[in-house]
Enzyme design. Structure first.
Site, PDB file in Angstrom:
ATOM      1  CB  SER A  61      -0.947   5.726  -2.775  1.00  0.00           C
ATOM      2  OG  SER A  61      -1.761   5.650  -3.816  1.00  0.00           O
ATOM      3  CE  LYS A  64      -1.647   8.580  -4.916  1.00  0.00           C
ATOM      4  NZ  LYS A  64      -2.988   7.932  -4.842  1.00  0.00           N
ATOM      5  CE1 TYR A 188      -0.701   9.105  -8.826  1.00  0.00           C
ATOM      6  CE2 TYR A 188      -1.397   7.479 -10.691  1.00  0.00           C
ATOM      7  CZ  TYR A 188      -1.331   8.043  -8.985  1.00  0.00           C
ATOM      8  OH  TYR A 188      -1.951   7.280  -8.121  1.00  0.00           O
ATOM      9  CE1 TYR A 236      -5.808   6.819  -1.646  1.00  0.00           C
ATOM     10  CE2 TYR A 236      -5.613   4.542  -0.969  1.00  0.00           C
ATOM     11  CZ  TYR A 236      -5.181   5.725  -1.418  1.00  0.00           C
ATOM     12  OH  TYR A 236      -3.863   5.645  -2.167  1.00  0.00           O
ATOM     13  CB  VAL A 254      -3.019  -0.462  -4.213  1.00  0.00           C
ATOM     14  CG1 VAL A 254      -4.456   0.342  -3.854  1.00  0.00           C
ATOM     15  CG2 VAL A 254      -2.193   0.061  -5.394  1.00  0.00           C
TER      16      VAL A 254
END
Ligand code: GLU
Length: 301
Positions: A61, A64, A188, A236, A254
């Site tokens: 992530s 992102k 993705y 998060y 992760v």
């Protein structure tokens, strides 16, 4: 600074609790938890490292951040009609708010929001071209053409990513995807499968430092806004905790990596594959807490 980094690496190595490696992506389940690396890329181009800073890991992530920069480059503020800018207070892959909020994900750093940013930079091209553009952006940012996608990790996530498929189908049912679910997911998962070492990731993050010496890949206003998103949504439902403990914008993955920006000073990458209960690197978070305390670099003074 070199002494501090070596000390941080020693503390991490000695830590009895290294967190739990993510197992829901089978290819990540086999990563040895007993690894720790840190790299600091200063605004003037100097670089310092300690521990396993040359070992490549799956950035997951953290990608992102680069995807958001690329999507904003494509459509500018139009993006904010399709994705919000608020923390979700829920886990990275939660579907809960999507139905209540008409398929507009809370922010670009949770999975649902990231699927929308991927769909945005994918629009008008195909997955190969779009990923080429993303890799081109990251390679230019890091000044390193060897950065690549780990195909095994991408395939591993594609075959087991039922949750991400359901998020994408839900977005599509709300009219918030332009490309097909398969194309968006394929892109993705490859984006998440990008591999970098701490050294490469710290270098790639330099465009987010405020400095005349760093690669001018995004305008100042956009850089500030990406940093703001990292501070409020980058970890998060652990984003408040990270801001409280570290006080710097950061984005976790992760795979155990965290990219942290010290505005005006440096881009920092830390990696240790064991995660805490929020899905963020356990030792990485602890290391950044020690780093911020000792440097006094928290943006809150
Ligand atoms: N590829 C991962 C997923 O979609 C990214 C999640 C993360 O790094 O937090 O589940």
């Amino acid at each position: 600074m070199q002494e501090l980094l070596s000390e941080i690496a020693k503390v991490a190595e000695a830590s009895p609790d290294k967190g739990e490696v993510a197992t829901y992506i089978p290819e990540l389940a086999g990563v040895i938890p007993d690894q720790f690396g840190i790299a600091v890329a200063f605004e003037d181009g100097r670089l310092l490292t300690a521990g396993d800073a040359e070992v490549p890991f799956s950035i997951q992530s953290v990608s992102k951040v680069f995807a958001l920069a690329l999507a904003l480059g494509r459509v500018g503020d139009q993006l904010w009609y399709r994705v919000g800018r608020e923390p979700s207070g829920l886990s990275f892959d939660s579907i809960l708010l999507l139905e209540r909020e008409d398929g507009i994900p809370r922010n670009p750093f949770i999975n649902a929001g990231a699927l929308v940013t991927t769909d945005t930079y994918l629009a008008g091209s195909n997955p190969r071209e779009a990923l080429g553009e993303l890799l081109g952006f990251i390679r230019a940012a890091a000044d390193d053409d060897s950065i690549h996608i780990n195909e095994k990790v991408a395939q591993s996530e594609l075959t087991t990513g039922h949750r991400n498929f359901s998020l994408a189908h839900y977005l599509a049912s709300c009219g918030n995807l332009r490309s097909s679910v398969d194309k968006v997911l394929g892109t993705y998962c490859h984006q998440c499968g990008i591999e970098m070492s701490c050294r490469q990731l710290a270098m790639a993050g330099r465009f987010l430092i405020e400095s005349a010496n760093t690669p001018p890949l995004v305008a100042a206003l956009r850089r500030r806004r990406i940093n703001a998103m990292m501070m409020t949504c980058g970890h998060y439902d652990g984003s408040g905790d990270f801001a409280f403990r570290v006080g710097l914008p950061g984005k976790s993955g992760v795979g155990g990596g965290i990219l942290v920006i010290a505005p005006g000073r440096a881009s920092i990458a830390v990696w240790s594959p064991g995660l805490n209960r929020y899905g963020n690197s356990k030792l990485g978070t602890e290391a950044m807490e020690m780093f911020a305390k000792r440097t006094g670099w928290s943006v809150f003074g």
